[in-house]
Design a protein around this motif. Structure first.
Motif, PDB file in Angstrom:
ATOM      1  N   GLN A 138       0.801  -1.121  -0.065  1.00 27.48           N
ATOM      2  CA  GLN A 138       0.087  -0.153  -0.023  1.00 27.48           C
ATOM      3  C   GLN A 138       0.840   1.339   0.068  1.00 27.48           C
ATOM      4  N   HIS A 139       2.163   1.178   0.531  1.00 32.34           N
ATOM      5  CA  HIS A 139       2.752   2.514   0.796  1.00 32.34           C
ATOM      6  C   HIS A 139       4.110   2.609  -0.005  1.00 32.34           C
ATOM      7  N   LEU A 140       4.670   1.566  -0.229  1.00 28.38           N
ATOM      8  CA  LEU A 140       6.137   1.416  -0.656  1.00 28.38           C
ATOM      9  C   LEU A 140       6.489   2.371  -1.912  1.00 28.38           C
ATOM     10  N   ALA A 141       5.724   2.335  -2.788  1.00 32.18           N
ATOM     11  CA  ALA A 141       6.206   3.189  -4.154  1.00 32.18           C
ATOM     12  C   ALA A 141       6.204   4.767  -3.706  1.00 32.18           C
ATOM     13  N   ALA A 142       5.164   4.983  -2.927  1.00 25.79           N
ATOM     14  CA  ALA A 142       4.928   6.389  -2.450  1.00 25.79           C
ATOM     15  C   ALA A 142       6.075   6.821  -1.527  1.00 25.79           C
ATOM     16  N   TYR A 143       6.482   5.643  -0.768  1.00 25.40           N
ATOM     17  CA  TYR A 143       7.339   6.216   0.404  1.00 25.40           C
ATOM     18  C   TYR A 143       8.795   6.277  -0.363  1.00 25.40           C
ATOM     19  N   ALA A 144       9.215   5.506  -1.344  1.00 21.42           N
ATOM     20  CA  ALA A 144      10.330   5.424  -1.763  1.00 21.42           C
ATOM     21  C   ALA A 144      10.605   6.618  -2.926  1.00 21.42           C
ATOM     22  N   ALA A 145       9.447   7.025  -3.373  1.00 19.95           N
ATOM     23  CA  ALA A 145       9.441   8.491  -4.039  1.00 19.95           C
ATOM     24  C   ALA A 145       9.749   9.445  -3.209  1.00 19.95           C
ATOM     25  N   ARG A 146       9.341   9.594  -1.997  1.00 18.99           N
ATOM     26  CA  ARG A 146       9.520  10.605  -1.033  1.00 18.99           C
ATOM     27  C   ARG A 146      10.702  10.602  -0.637  1.00 18.99           C
ATOM     28  N   CYS A 147      11.447   9.404  -0.507  1.00 16.53           N
ATOM     29  CA  CYS A 147      12.970   9.254   0.041  1.00 16.53           C
ATOM     30  C   CYS A 147      13.739   9.859  -1.156  1.00 16.53           C
ATOM     31  N   ALA A 148      13.347   9.397  -2.341  1.00 18.50           N
ATOM     32  CA  ALA A 148      14.297   9.912  -3.325  1.00 18.50           C
ATOM     33  C   ALA A 148      14.143  11.526  -3.648  1.00 18.50           C
ATOM     34  N   ARG A 149      13.000  12.174  -3.285  1.00 26.05           N
ATOM     35  CA  ARG A 149      12.810  13.555  -3.222  1.00 26.05           C
ATOM     36  C   ARG A 149      13.696  14.312  -1.896  1.00 26.05           C
ATOM     37  N   LEU A 150      13.776  13.534  -0.625  1.00 26.29           N
ATOM     38  CA  LEU A 150      14.557  13.709   0.259  1.00 26.29           C
ATOM     39  C   LEU A 150      16.097  13.786   0.153  1.00 26.29           C
ATOM     40  N   ALA A 151      16.600  12.521  -0.440  1.00 30.22           N
ATOM     41  CA  ALA A 151      17.880  12.287  -0.423  1.00 30.22           C
ATOM     42  C   ALA A 151      18.896  13.472  -0.904  1.00 30.22           C
ATOM     43  N   PRO A 152      18.652  14.282  -1.954  1.00 26.56           N
ATOM     44  CA  PRO A 152      19.601  15.213  -2.170  1.00 26.56           C
ATOM     45  C   PRO A 152      19.866  16.105  -0.837  1.00 26.56           C
ATOM     46  N   GLY A 153      18.902  16.520  -0.243  1.00 29.69           N
ATOM     47  CA  GLY A 153      19.002  17.323   0.974  1.00 29.69           C
ATOM     48  C   GLY A 153      19.652  16.979   2.110  1.00 29.69           C
ATOM     49  N   LEU A 154      19.251  15.458   2.290  1.00 28.02           N
ATOM     50  CA  LEU A 154      19.974  14.907   3.158  1.00 28.02           C
ATOM     51  C   LEU A 154      21.315  14.571   3.149  1.00 28.02           C
TER      52      LEU A 154
END
Length: 162
Positions: A138-154
């Motif tokens: 139910q959540h993995l695809a959207a969660y991984a996409a969110r992580c990809a958006r956060l990764a450069p800033g992290l």
């Protein structure tokens, strides 16, 4: 002996000090078990092997799709995996990714070795265990996409700023 690494609020200190004790092996019991999440955050999937933490459970957290590792009964065992080849930079990224409420603590694993894990200190803990299969469906695809958006800033040292 369990050793905790405490973190003062980033707002109070200007930095996070959880990594000062140089953790090595990370026990993952939640979203970091998924290759898609690791790849989104780190750009690769680190070496890993199955592991479990006796006396702990990966608890569902109210209003969140990710779990918290909490002390359980002697019958509880949190399943997961250990990441064994994280670079210092990857540790820094994962530490910035984890909620500031978590404590980074060393704990014994069922294989007789020790690993570091992000422990949820309490509050908002559901009675049920977190369901990894449900998260994946139910959540993995959207969660991984969110992580990809956060990764450069992290990677640049910025907090995730939810």
């Amino acid at each position: 002996m369990t050793q905790a690494i405490t973190t003062q609020a980033p707002e109070a200190t200007g930095c996070r000090d959880r990594l000062s004790q140089r953790p090595d092996v990370l026990f993952c019991y939640g979203t970091l078990q998924f290759s898609a999440v690791l790849r989104a955050l780190l750009g690769r999937v680190p070496q890993q092997s199955p592991a479990s933490a006796p006396g702990y459970r990966a608890a569902a957290l109210e209003g969140r799709v990710y779990p918290g590792l909490v002390a359980g009964t002697s019958a509880d065992v949190a399943s997961g995996l250990v990441l064994t080849d994280l670079s210092n930079e990857e540790w820094r990224i994962l530490d910035a990714f984890e909620d500031a409420r978590y404590e980074l603590r060393e704990l014994p694993l069922s294989n007789g070795e020790w690993g570091w894990a992000y422990i949820w200190p309490g509050g908002d803990v559901g009675v049920d265990d977190w369901d990894a299969s449900e998260f994946e469906a139910q959540h993995l695809a959207a969660y991984a996409a969110r992580c990809a958006r956060l990764a450069p800033g992290l990677a640049a040292g910025r907090p995730k700023g939810e």
